[in-house]
Design an enzyme around this catalytic site. Structure first.
Site, PDB file in Angstrom:
ATOM      1  CE  LYS A 126      13.211   1.332  -3.997  1.00 28.66           C
ATOM      2  NZ  LYS A 126      12.752   0.707  -2.812  1.00 28.66           N
TER       3      LYS A 126
ATOM      4  CE  LYS B  54       7.744   8.527  -9.096  1.00 33.21           C
ATOM      5  NZ  LYS B  54       6.805   9.605  -8.812  1.00 33.21           N
ATOM      6  CB  SER B  55      10.721   3.898  -1.734  1.00 35.14           C
ATOM      7  OG  SER B  55      10.497   3.274  -0.487  1.00 35.14           O
ATOM      8  CB  SER B  56       5.755   3.266   0.663  1.00 33.29           C
ATOM      9  OG  SER B  56       5.156   2.604  -0.426  1.00 33.29           O
TER      10      SER B  56
ATOM     11  N   GLY C 217       8.498  -5.613  -8.728  1.00 31.75           N
ATOM     12  CA  GLY C 217       9.403  -4.576  -9.217  1.00 31.75           C
ATOM     13  C   GLY C 217      10.866  -4.947  -9.036  1.00 31.75           C
TER      14      GLY C 217
ATOM     15  N   GLY D  84       5.510   3.786  -8.939  1.00 29.80           N
ATOM     16  CA  GLY D  84       6.199   2.493  -9.062  1.00 29.80           C
ATOM     17  C   GLY D  84       5.194   1.351  -9.044  1.00 29.80           C
ATOM     18  CG  HIS D  85       3.121   0.488  -5.417  1.00 29.80           C
ATOM     19  ND1 HIS D  85       3.397   1.597  -4.660  1.00 29.80           N
ATOM     20  CD2 HIS D  85       3.637  -0.565  -4.724  1.00 29.80           C
ATOM     21  CE1 HIS D  85       4.032   1.243  -3.560  1.00 29.80           C
ATOM     22  NE2 HIS D  85       4.200  -0.069  -3.572  1.00 29.80           N
TER      23      HIS D  85
ATOM     24  N   GLY E  61       0.798  -1.225   0.000  1.00 28.38           N
ATOM     25  CA  GLY E  61       0.000   0.000   0.000  1.00 28.38           C
ATOM     26  C   GLY E  61       0.827   1.270   0.000  1.00 28.38           C
TER      27      GLY E  61
ATOM     28  CG  HIS F  83       5.173   4.807  -5.040  1.00 25.60           C
ATOM     29  ND1 HIS F  83       5.733   4.032  -6.024  1.00 25.60           N
ATOM     30  CD2 HIS F  83       5.624   4.287  -3.868  1.00 25.60           C
ATOM     31  CE1 HIS F  83       6.517   3.116  -5.490  1.00 25.60           C
ATOM     32  NE2 HIS F  83       6.457   3.230  -4.165  1.00 25.60           N
TER      33      HIS F  83
HETATM   34  P1  AMP Z   1       5.914  -2.582  -1.616  1.00 25.58           P
HETATM   35  O1  AMP Z   1       4.552  -1.973  -1.487  1.00 25.58           O
HETATM   36  O2  AMP Z   1       7.014  -1.645  -1.285  1.00 25.58           O
HETATM   37  O3  AMP Z   1       6.016  -3.929  -0.952  1.00 25.58           O
HETATM   38  O4  AMP Z   1       6.106  -2.875  -3.175  1.00 25.58           O
HETATM   39  C1  AMP Z   1       5.174  -3.653  -3.890  1.00 25.58           C
HETATM   40  C2  AMP Z   1       5.751  -3.953  -5.247  1.00 25.58           C
HETATM   41  O5  AMP Z   1       5.987  -2.732  -5.947  1.00 25.58           O
HETATM   42  C3  AMP Z   1       7.102  -4.689  -5.181  1.00 25.58           C
HETATM   43  O6  AMP Z   1       7.143  -5.693  -6.192  1.00 25.58           O
HETATM   44  C4  AMP Z   1       8.085  -3.581  -5.442  1.00 25.58           C
HETATM   45  O7  AMP Z   1       9.292  -4.036  -6.021  1.00 25.58           O
HETATM   46  C5  AMP Z   1       7.323  -2.720  -6.425  1.00 25.58           C
HETATM   47  N1  AMP Z   1       7.862  -1.352  -6.417  1.00 25.58           N
HETATM   48  C6  AMP Z   1       8.001  -0.535  -5.348  1.00 25.58           C
HETATM   49  N2  AMP Z   1       8.622   0.617  -5.713  1.00 25.58           N
HETATM   50  C7  AMP Z   1       8.878   0.511  -7.039  1.00 25.58           C
HETATM   51  C8  AMP Z   1       9.499   1.361  -7.992  1.00 25.58           C
HETATM   52  N3  AMP Z   1      10.004   2.550  -7.659  1.00 25.58           N
HETATM   53  N4  AMP Z   1       9.598   0.921  -9.271  1.00 25.58           N
HETATM   54  C9  AMP Z   1       9.114  -0.296  -9.622  1.00 25.58           C
HETATM   55  N5  AMP Z   1       8.513  -1.144  -8.765  1.00 25.58           N
HETATM   56  C10 AMP Z   1       8.393  -0.750  -7.488  1.00 25.58           C
END
Ligand code: AMP
Length: 284
Positions: free
Chosen positions: A150, A185-187, A148, A37-38, A32, A35
């Protein structure tokens, strides 16, 4: 408004109905606070599947005792709007008690790829990731699931797990989406104050120089690591957790930058731990 469901049964029912119609299903697992990226993962999933399920679940089992499970940012309303605009069909947003019933005691773990890189600082992280992703695969039974680059180690671990445990689905890796100044990009970027946000650009700056060296023929992994380390160490707000170059196929450390390599870094900016990486394939 996009349908948001909380229970495993509700997801199963919906997916069963889609399957009856002969529709294909894609899954995008997330924690959740979505952004761009998601969104890039959801876009790709919408492109490749008839229906897309986005899971939004801050998974307690992948956080260590002193990590940010409690403070991890959450905004379901904004997440729902992003999923709907991107064309997703369903959000699965369970409570921890829906995913981990009383007396829960079964975990999926891996002996090899999870030990280095982030696994060193976060020893139980990938056990939590493998467990929750296995559960999501069993709940949704998707044709394809999107991850991702990432989180490159996570992508490699999930691909390996799918191979080892014979999950009948395809894993699709998606490129890193960045801010205009290069920060991935990152939460967790939301934790950074203004000075830290500026300092955080050092991750991508250092990786860019490292990649330039590889692309212009530097074969000595130690030299490439030194280029990256030197740049990060000049940033007063940054503290290196690791700078590693590994074989992208098995995540084992390499001395040479030939072949398929993953260069991955984790850096504390103030108290916030950020990760970034680049992959170069097929150089010799
Ligand atoms: P998270 O919510 O951080 O667990 O991420 C969920 C998915 O989104 C994971 O597969 C991450 O690798 C991907 N993700 C998060 N940030 C990025 C980004 N900046 N670019 C591409 N994928 C991303």
């Amino acid at each position: 408004m996009i349908n948001i469901v909380n229970t495993v049964e509700q997801v199963r029912e919906q997916v069963k109905a889609w399957r009856k119609e002969g529709l294909t299903v894609g899954l995008v697992p997330t924690m959740g606070f979505l952004h761009e990226g998601h969104k890039s993962l959801i876009d790709k999933a919408v492109e490749e599947n008839d229906r897309v399920v986005v899971s939004v679940f801050v998974n307690p089992t992948q956080f260590g005792p002193n990590e940010d499970f409690e403070s991890y940012p959450r905004d379901m309303e904004k997440d729902a709007a992003l999923c709907e605009a991107a064309g997703a069909s369903l959000i699965f947003h369970p409570e921890p008690s829906d995913m981990y019933l009383d007396g829960y005691s079964t975990f999926v773990d891996m002996d090899t790829l999870t030990k280095g890189l982030c696994g060193k600082t976060r020893p139980i992280h990938f056990r939590g990731v493998c467990t929750v992703v296995s559960k999501l695969f069993n709940i949704v039974c998707p044709d394809k699931a999107y991850f991702g680059q990432k989180d490159a180690q996570q992508l490699a671990v999930i691909k390996h797990m799918v191979r080892d445990l014979n999950f009948g689905l395809e894993i699709v890796g998606c490129p890193i989406i960045r801010e205009d100044d290069g920060l991935a990009k990152s939460s967790r970027n939301t934790y950074l104050n203004a000075d830290e946000r500026k300092a955080a650009t050092v991750l991508n700056k250092a990786l860019t120089k490292g990649k330039e060296a590889v692309m212009s023929g530097e074969k000595d992994a130690a030299k490439v690591k030194a280029i990256i380390t030197d740049i990060i160490e000049k940033e007063p707000l940054a503290k290196i957790d690791y700078v590693e170059i590994v074989d992208w196929n098995n995540l084992e450390a390499v001395d040479s930058t030939e072949g398929d390599i993953l260069t991955a870094i984790a850096v504390y900016i103030g108290k916030t731990r950020l990760i970034d990486n680049f992959i170069v394939e097929g150089r010799n």
